[in-house]
Scaffold this motif. Structure first.
Motif: not given
Length: 223
Positions: A28-39, A65-66, A85-99
């Motif tokens: 259902d999501s247009d984009a998925i926000c994915v955590p990373t430990k890499s700066p 994948l954001v 970052i999550i909220l900025d992604t929701l400005k570009k896409h209507n449906r977003v997942s964070f994992v």
């Protein structure tokens, strides 16, 4: 289309242990926000990225994948940056997942982020859906075919290296029908009866008498 945020639990590491609800959220999501430990925002060291990539292959779909830099320093400014970052992604896409790895309710950043999102975008928070997942210890128990608790045994989960006072949330299960709940004491109780069944009911307090065997009490710690 109304905006929608999913907070998706990834489970212990195997994409095949993702829940059907989690996979539906990805679809259902247009984009998925994915955590990373890499700066540098690369996914080279991101276990979450591997799980999400495997899940998308299982579904036969592609999604943007954001990267969300998550340095695991337990600082408010880090969680605020992640929420932005999550909220900025929701400005570009209507449906977003964070994992999040494991289950969102156990040692996860999900609820730190949701507190911040509630302050910054109450409408997004109100429509957010948190999707639970298989825990690492449930998977470990199944792998060696050894029960975590049987009969009247209890299960204790605690941090090995706490950063301060260790507070306790109590999960109380297997009540007797008709029992009086005074003996459970006082606290920040929620009662869950017949979860996910047709007559499911959630009460933001402790009910006085147990009517159904499938009744779960959670006495949340004070934060």
């Amino acid at each position: 289309m109304n905006q929608k945020l999913y907070m998706v639990s990834l489970g212990p590491g195997d994409a095949e242990l993702l829940t059907y609800k989690a996979l539906k959220a990805f679809r259902d999501s247009d984009a998925i926000c994915v955590p990373t430990k890499s700066p540098d925002n690369s996914f080279d060291k991101s276990i979450s990225y591997t799980i999400v990539s495997d899940a998308l292959k299982l579904l036969g779909i592609e999604r943007e994948l954001v990267p969300v830099y998550s340095p695991m320093r337990f600082k408010h400014e880090d969680w605020e940056h992640e929420a932005d970052i999550i909220l900025d992604t929701l400005k570009k896409h209507n449906r977003v997942s964070f994992v999040t790895i494991g289950d969102a309710g156990i040692y996860s950043s999900i609820y730190y982020l949701l507190d911040i999102i509630k302050e910054k975008a109450a409408d997004i928070h109100a429509g957010c859906e948190v999707i639970p997942g298989v825990t690492s210890f449930s998977a470990a128990s199944a792998e060696i075919q050894k029960a975590l608790c049987l009969g009247d045994e209890a299960l204790l989960i605690k941090p090995i290296n706490p950063r301060g006072e260790v507070k306790t949330t109590q999960i109380l299960m297997r009540p007797k029908i008709g029992m009086d709940t005074k003996s459970l004491g006082e606290g920040d109780f929620y009662t869950f009866e017949n979860m996910y069944l047709k007559d499911a009911k959630t009460t933001p307090s402790k009910i006085e008498k147990v009517k159904k065997y499938m009744t779960l009490f959670i006495n949340f710690t004070k934060r």
